[in-house]
Design an enzyme around this catalytic site. Structure first.
Site, PDB file in Angstrom:
ATOM      1  N   GLU A 204       0.794  -1.230   0.000  1.00 43.27           N
ATOM      2  CA  GLU A 204       0.000   0.000   0.000  1.00 43.27           C
ATOM      3  C   GLU A 204       0.829   1.284   0.000  1.00 43.27           C
ATOM      4  OE1 GLU A 204      -2.944  -0.269   3.114  1.00 43.27           O
ATOM      5  OE2 GLU A 204      -4.095  -1.777   2.006  1.00 43.27           O
ATOM      6  N   GLU A 321      -6.694  -7.443  -1.270  1.00 39.44           N
ATOM      7  CA  GLU A 321      -7.116  -7.351   0.130  1.00 39.44           C
ATOM      8  C   GLU A 321      -8.571  -6.924   0.174  1.00 39.44           C
ATOM      9  OE1 GLU A 321      -5.114  -5.066   3.089  1.00 39.44           O
ATOM     10  OE2 GLU A 321      -3.098  -5.591   2.398  1.00 39.44           O
TER      11      GLU A 321
END
Length: 363
Positions: A204, A321
């Site tokens: 991320e 995710e």
């Protein structure tokens, strides 16, 4: 999202739930996963997968008395039909650190990662291994900044990680150390092991210094080229959440109200990046909205990125995710299961349109 926010997320799903939604998949261990256009393939056959995130595996396996937890999780996942696991190949400073300081490694922890890879191979599960974290959990790029400061480097802020030559060298050294590692269990170098499906540049990435995505883009280009110079057998992805930036400003309406310094389009146009990823946590991103609004966002998020991956980027997409936190005040197992079923059914629907999502990894 940081682990403090993820702590209440489901780490797996019920076998019966997965039985309803799993796609057919190829089990051909010993062969590398490739891409052909917008599809994953193994030895010429389509490879569509459901999988899971278990970031903690190396950390737990560093304590030999706890290794059974890793073995049990992988065995359970394989039994549920899951075929890919995403986990960390980093732990920078702190407890059970893999990288104690720049270029200094704990062999005991590296052997724990060796164990994880060997156990995954035994159970027929492929791995996506991430090189560094955006967040402070397990060190993150903040640890690189601290190391550089301690070495006398002039650092203006955390986002210097993307541009500072010293920190970029730290990162490249870690990438080289991991990719060229000879597994003490299997006796296979990581770069030669088809158990590893792909490398991930960063979990991320975000950048407050440049919301457009251009600063991160320069870093991705440099690091993607470097990874491929060391290992051209494995796939490579960025680790992005899917936020749009300034390249196609009309697409920013799809973001949950803000940007994070990445650009789904330009970052993934880089030729060394083999497939795209999105993460999705509408219950966190849209915490003030009801379940119906959050689910509608989730479906739009998947559909928009699926279309863009297929039509613009022409690369496979992975929902890398997603989950639903049990910390929400209105949480129930029934609501969670219905959310997961809806997500999987949506992916199957996209697949029927010819603009599908190549794989999913529940958190």
């Amino acid at each position: 999202m940081s682990l403090s926010h993820r702590a209440g997320y489901v780490v797996g799903v019920l076998i019966t739930l997965l039985a309803l939604v799993c796609q057919a998949r190829v089990h051909s261990h010993g062969r590398f996963v490739r891409t052909e256009g917008t599809r994953f393939v193994v030895h010429g056959s389509d490879f569509v997968f459901n999988g899971f995130n278990s970031y903690w595996m190396m950390h737990v396996a560093a304590e030999p008395s706890e290794r059974h937890k890793v073995s049990n999780k992988l065995r359970e996942a394989a039994g549920a039909g899951l075929s890919v696991c995403r986990t960390w190949a980093f732990s920078d400073g702190g407890d059970r650190a893999l990288q104690i300081s720049p270029g200094v490694y704990d062999e005991r922890v590296f052997q724990a990662l060796d164990f994880v890879i060997s156990e995954a191979s035994r159970d027929g599960i492929r791995l996506i291994l991430s090189f560094v974290n955006n967040f402070k959990d397990y060190g993150g790029h903040q640890q690189y900044v601290e190391w550089a400061r301690n070495a006398g480097v002039n650092v203006n802020g955390e986002d210097d990680f993307y541009t500072n030559p010293t920190m970029k060298e730290y990162y490249k050294n870690h990438v080289k150390k991991v990719t060229t590692r000879l597994n003490t269990v299997t006796k296979i170098a990581y770069k030669d092991d088809p158990t590893i499906m792909a490398w991930e540049l960063m979990n991320e990435p975000r950048c407050q210094a440049d919301s457009s995505g251009r600063m991160v883009n320069g870093w991705v280009q440099e690091m993607a080229s470097f990874v491929k110079s060391l290992d051209n057998k494995h796939l490579l992805e960025i680790g992005m959440e899917g936020f749009y930036g300034d390249y196609m400003p009309e697409k920013k309406v799809n973001n949950p109200g803000y940007q994070v310094g990445t650009d789904f389009i330009t970052n993934n146009l880089i030729k060394e990046i083999d497939f795209t990823t999105i993460h999705a946590y509408p219950d966190i991103w849209l915490s003030g909205q009801n379940d119906s609004a959050q689910m509608a966002f989730m479906q739009r998020w998947m559909e928009t990125h699926s279309i863009d991956s297929n039509r613009i980027l022409k690369k496979p997409l992975v929902l890398a995710e997603f989950g639903k936190s049990n910390k929400d005040s209105g949480h129930s197992l029934g609501a969670r299961d219905q959310y997961l079923i809806t997500v999987y059914e949506s992916m199957n629907k996209f697949e029927r349109t010819g603009e599908g999502i190549g794989g999913s990894l529940v958190w």
